[in-house]
Motif scaffolding. Structure first.
Motif, PDB file in Angstrom:
ATOM      1  N   ILE A   1       0.848  -1.195   0.000  1.00  0.00           N
ATOM      2  CA  ILE A   1       0.000   0.000   0.000  1.00  0.00           C
ATOM      3  C   ILE A   1       0.881   1.242   0.000  1.00  0.00           C
ATOM      4  O   ILE A   1       2.016   1.210   0.466  1.00  0.00           O
ATOM      5  N   GLU A   2       0.343   2.328  -0.540  1.00  0.00           N
ATOM      6  CA  GLU A   2       1.054   3.607  -0.604  1.00  0.00           C
ATOM      7  C   GLU A   2       0.017   4.709  -0.753  1.00  0.00           C
ATOM      8  O   GLU A   2      -1.077   4.471  -1.263  1.00  0.00           O
ATOM      9  N   THR A   3       0.342   5.922  -0.317  1.00  0.00           N
ATOM     10  CA  THR A   3      -0.556   7.066  -0.484  1.00  0.00           C
ATOM     11  C   THR A   3       0.144   8.139  -1.312  1.00  0.00           C
ATOM     12  O   THR A   3       1.361   8.127  -1.461  1.00  0.00           O
ATOM     13  N   ASP A   4      -0.663   9.064  -1.849  1.00  0.00           N
ATOM     14  CA  ASP A   4      -0.086  10.173  -2.599  1.00  0.00           C
ATOM     15  C   ASP A   4      -0.440  11.499  -1.943  1.00  0.00           C
ATOM     16  O   ASP A   4      -1.105  11.545  -0.911  1.00  0.00           O
ATOM     17  N   SER A   5      -0.012  12.598  -2.563  1.00  0.00           N
ATOM     18  CA  SER A   5      -0.233  13.931  -1.987  1.00  0.00           C
ATOM     19  C   SER A   5      -1.693  14.363  -2.042  1.00  0.00           C
ATOM     20  O   SER A   5      -2.080  15.344  -1.415  1.00  0.00           O
TER      21      SER A   5
ATOM     22  N   ASN B   1       6.558  -5.864  -6.987  1.00  0.00           N
ATOM     23  CA  ASN B   1       7.197  -5.974  -5.681  1.00  0.00           C
ATOM     24  C   ASN B   1       7.021  -4.746  -4.808  1.00  0.00           C
ATOM     25  O   ASN B   1       6.975  -4.859  -3.593  1.00  0.00           O
ATOM     26  N   ASP B   2       6.968  -3.573  -5.437  1.00  0.00           N
ATOM     27  CA  ASP B   2       6.887  -2.348  -4.629  1.00  0.00           C
ATOM     28  C   ASP B   2       6.286  -1.226  -5.464  1.00  0.00           C
ATOM     29  O   ASP B   2       6.244  -1.298  -6.692  1.00  0.00           O
ATOM     30  N   ILE B   3       5.835  -0.194  -4.768  1.00  0.00           N
ATOM     31  CA  ILE B   3       5.232   0.977  -5.405  1.00  0.00           C
ATOM     32  C   ILE B   3       5.709   2.226  -4.680  1.00  0.00           C
ATOM     33  O   ILE B   3       5.835   2.235  -3.456  1.00  0.00           O
ATOM     34  N   VAL B   4       5.979   3.265  -5.451  1.00  0.00           N
ATOM     35  CA  VAL B   4       6.303   4.580  -4.901  1.00  0.00           C
ATOM     36  C   VAL B   4       5.502   5.593  -5.703  1.00  0.00           C
ATOM     37  O   VAL B   4       5.495   5.545  -6.933  1.00  0.00           O
ATOM     38  N   VAL B   5       4.827   6.505  -5.013  1.00  0.00           N
ATOM     39  CA  VAL B   5       4.065   7.555  -5.686  1.00  0.00           C
ATOM     40  C   VAL B   5       4.744   8.879  -5.362  1.00  0.00           C
ATOM     41  O   VAL B   5       4.917   9.234  -4.194  1.00  0.00           O
ATOM     42  N   ASN B   6       5.151   9.593  -6.430  1.00  0.00           N
ATOM     43  CA  ASN B   6       5.835  10.866  -6.258  1.00  0.00           C
ATOM     44  C   ASN B   6       5.196  11.877  -7.203  1.00  0.00           C
ATOM     45  O   ASN B   6       5.383  11.785  -8.417  1.00  0.00           O
ATOM     46  N   LYS B   7       4.441  12.785  -6.619  1.00  0.00           N
ATOM     47  CA  LYS B   7       3.689  13.785  -7.381  1.00  0.00           C
ATOM     48  C   LYS B   7       2.763  13.081  -8.353  1.00  0.00           C
ATOM     49  O   LYS B   7       1.913  12.325  -7.964  1.00  0.00           O
TER      50      LYS B   7
END
Length: 186
Positions: A124-128, A165-171
């Protein structure tokens, strides 16, 4: 006698340190005999997901709170934690349940219910914008607080061994790390 009192006070300070913040260059143990699976920082709160439940550590007051059941959901195996910009905290439990803590209330979402498709959640990941992104059976999904959206796989050729495998949210960019690729979606 005066030197004995000073030695006694020094020994007591070594045995019972007054606060973690006054320690320098020392490791402090917060979880004994617990498998640490995830953690996230939310202001002065450190959320720790373990194989035995959730730990909430307040770094200012230096207090620990152990949470083993929330809304009748066993919180063992908190595998991932994400903090939203609005201060909400999301917890992925056992791969099938999401918990959201908005500062006062706990809300839960279970795969196969609550409009969340059946499957296993792995990240799981969240954004701005306070959206929640999840990896569900190697599908990327977004929850805007009202509905779920599944991202298309159009134009991508994945082999049998494809796995996110992974997630990153950047802008406005969503990065996925897979077994075969590093992908960006915008």
């Amino acid at each position: 006698i005066k030197s004995r009192i000073i030695i006694l006070i020094c020994c007591l300070l070594l045995i019972f340190p007054s606060s973690l913040s006054s320690r320098n260059n020392e490791w402090a143990r917060f979880s004994k005999n617990r498998q640490i699976l995830s953690y996230a920082m939310q202001d002065s709160i450190l959320w720790i997901g373990t194989g035995n439940g959730l730990i909430k550590y307040n770094t200012k007051s230096e207090t620990l709170q152990y949470l083993t059941h929330i809304n009748n959901i066993n919180t063992s195996h908190i595998k991932d934690i994400a903090v939203s910009k609005d201060g909400s905290v999301w917890f992925m439990v056992d791969g099938f349940t999401l918990l959201k803590f908005d500062g006062k209330n706990w809300i839960h979402y279970i795969t196969g219910e609550d409009d969340l498709p059946t499957g296993t959640i792995t990240k799981i990941e969240t954004d701005s914008n306070n959206n929640l992104f999840i990896i569900l059976d190697d599908r990327l999904m977004r929850f805007d607080g009202k509905s779920w959206f599944c991202f298309p796989r159009t134009g991508l050729r994945f082999g049998k061994e494809f796995r996110i495998n992974d997630i990153v949210v950047n802008k406005d960019l969503i990065w996925l790390c897979t077994t075969q690729h590093l992908l960006a979606y915008h």
